[in-house]
Design a protein around this motif. Sequence first.
Motif, PDB file in Angstrom:
ATOM      1  N   MET A  15      64.956  49.355   8.833  1.00 21.77           N
ATOM      2  CA  MET A  15      65.997  50.354   9.124  1.00 21.77           C
ATOM      3  C   MET A  15      66.429  49.316  10.099  1.00 21.77           C
ATOM      4  O   MET A  15      67.938  49.002   9.826  1.00 21.77           O
ATOM      5  N   ARG A  16      66.085  48.665  11.088  1.00 24.58           N
ATOM      6  CA  ARG A  16      66.658  47.962  11.570  1.00 24.58           C
ATOM      7  C   ARG A  16      67.840  46.956  11.406  1.00 24.58           C
ATOM      8  O   ARG A  16      68.424  46.859  11.492  1.00 24.58           O
ATOM      9  N   THR A  20      71.748  46.276  10.804  1.00 24.30           N
ATOM     10  CA  THR A  20      72.457  44.910  11.702  1.00 24.30           C
ATOM     11  C   THR A  20      73.286  44.319   9.808  1.00 24.30           C
ATOM     12  O   THR A  20      74.333  43.698  10.453  1.00 24.30           O
ATOM     13  N   LEU A  21      72.587  44.211   8.875  1.00 23.84           N
ATOM     14  CA  LEU A  21      73.204  44.295   7.231  1.00 23.84           C
ATOM     15  C   LEU A  21      74.662  44.633   6.949  1.00 23.84           C
ATOM     16  O   LEU A  21      75.530  43.617   6.924  1.00 23.84           O
ATOM     17  N   GLU A  22      74.614  45.745   7.506  1.00 23.96           N
ATOM     18  CA  GLU A  22      76.278  46.836   7.061  1.00 23.96           C
ATOM     19  C   GLU A  22      76.799  46.288   8.517  1.00 23.96           C
ATOM     20  O   GLU A  22      77.905  46.452   7.705  1.00 23.96           O
ATOM     21  N   LYS A  23      77.112  45.397   9.177  1.00 23.72           N
ATOM     22  CA  LYS A  23      77.285  44.982  10.651  1.00 23.72           C
ATOM     23  C   LYS A  23      77.828  43.593   9.783  1.00 23.72           C
ATOM     24  O   LYS A  23      79.245  43.133   9.725  1.00 23.72           O
ATOM     25  N   LEU A  24      77.048  43.003   9.407  1.00 24.04           N
ATOM     26  CA  LEU A  24      77.820  41.785   9.176  1.00 24.04           C
ATOM     27  C   LEU A  24      78.426  41.795   7.154  1.00 24.04           C
ATOM     28  O   LEU A  24      78.804  42.293   6.547  1.00 24.04           O
ATOM     29  N   ASN A  25      79.773  41.026   7.296  1.00 22.37           N
ATOM     30  CA  ASN A  25      80.352  40.168   6.462  1.00 22.37           C
ATOM     31  C   ASN A  25      80.103  39.812   5.499  1.00 22.37           C
ATOM     32  O   ASN A  25      79.101  39.037   5.569  1.00 22.37           O
ATOM     33  N   ASP A  47      69.345  45.351  -4.224  1.00 18.61           N
ATOM     34  CA  ASP A  47      70.278  46.524  -4.491  1.00 18.61           C
ATOM     35  C   ASP A  47      71.916  46.203  -3.508  1.00 18.61           C
ATOM     36  O   ASP A  47      72.622  46.414  -4.456  1.00 18.61           O
ATOM     37  N   LEU A  48      72.018  45.233  -2.957  1.00 16.83           N
ATOM     38  CA  LEU A  48      73.051  45.292  -2.205  1.00 16.83           C
ATOM     39  C   LEU A  48      73.045  44.200  -2.287  1.00 16.83           C
ATOM     40  O   LEU A  48      74.224  43.652  -1.492  1.00 16.83           O
ATOM     41  N   GLY A  49      73.006  43.658  -3.415  1.00 14.85           N
ATOM     42  CA  GLY A  49      73.271  41.518  -3.988  1.00 14.85           C
ATOM     43  C   GLY A  49      73.061  40.625  -2.702  1.00 14.85           C
ATOM     44  O   GLY A  49      74.004  39.776  -2.964  1.00 14.85           O
ATOM     45  N   CYS A  50      72.100  40.991  -2.011  1.00 10.03           N
ATOM     46  CA  CYS A  50      72.152  39.964  -1.062  1.00 10.03           C
ATOM     47  C   CYS A  50      70.749  38.677  -1.788  1.00 10.03           C
ATOM     48  O   CYS A  50      70.221  39.360  -2.419  1.00 10.03           O
ATOM     49  N   GLN A  63      59.312  34.304   8.628  1.00  4.12           N
ATOM     50  CA  GLN A  63      61.124  34.550   8.728  1.00  4.12           C
ATOM     51  C   GLN A  63      61.275  34.272   7.414  1.00  4.12           C
ATOM     52  O   GLN A  63      61.610  34.313   6.730  1.00  4.12           O
ATOM     53  N   ILE A  64      62.649  35.723   7.006  1.00  2.00           N
ATOM     54  CA  ILE A  64      63.366  35.858   6.651  1.00  2.00           C
ATOM     55  C   ILE A  64      64.509  35.803   6.514  1.00  2.00           C
ATOM     56  O   ILE A  64      65.805  36.512   7.193  1.00  2.00           O
ATOM     57  N   ASP A  65      65.542  34.755   5.699  1.00  3.38           N
ATOM     58  CA  ASP A  65      66.620  34.551   5.784  1.00  3.38           C
ATOM     59  C   ASP A  65      67.599  35.520   4.816  1.00  3.38           C
ATOM     60  O   ASP A  65      66.943  35.042   3.683  1.00  3.38           O
ATOM     61  N   ILE A  66      68.291  35.707   5.262  1.00  3.33           N
ATOM     62  CA  ILE A  66      69.213  36.893   4.460  1.00  3.33           C
ATOM     63  C   ILE A  66      71.078  36.792   4.862  1.00  3.33           C
ATOM     64  O   ILE A  66      71.020  36.720   4.948  1.00  3.33           O
ATOM     65  N   THR A  67      71.046  36.308   3.061  1.00  2.58           N
ATOM     66  CA  THR A  67      72.212  35.707   3.267  1.00  2.58           C
ATOM     67  C   THR A  67      73.556  37.274   2.550  1.00  2.58           C
ATOM     68  O   THR A  67      72.731  37.488   1.575  1.00  2.58           O
ATOM     69  N   LYS A  68      74.048  37.781   3.022  1.00  4.75           N
ATOM     70  CA  LYS A  68      74.527  39.460   1.927  1.00  4.75           C
ATOM     71  C   LYS A  68      76.202  38.581   1.258  1.00  4.75           C
ATOM     72  O   LYS A  68      76.491  37.684   1.517  1.00  4.75           O
TER      73      LYS A  68
END
Length: 68
Positions: A15-16, A20-25, A47-50, A63-68
């Motif tokens: 959830m956190r 937080t991802l919602e706030k990223l560009n 589903d979000l295309g990340c 450690q998970i590096d997620i790019t939006k």
Amino acid sequence: MILDNRGLEPPQPMMRTLTTLEKLNKGETLTIINDRRPMFLYEHLDDLGCTYTTTPNPDGSFQIDITK
């Protein structure tokens, strides 16, 4: 941006992370550190295309590096 989710019980880390991802560009990267591999998070990220990579840490966390 780094989000340390260690010590939190599910579903708090997911959830956190999603909040937080919602706030990223688009194109920005979020690094999270979890006590366990976030198996249920991966479907949401797809589903979000990340894009993401998961790296195990010596202390047993991930450690998970997620790019939006």
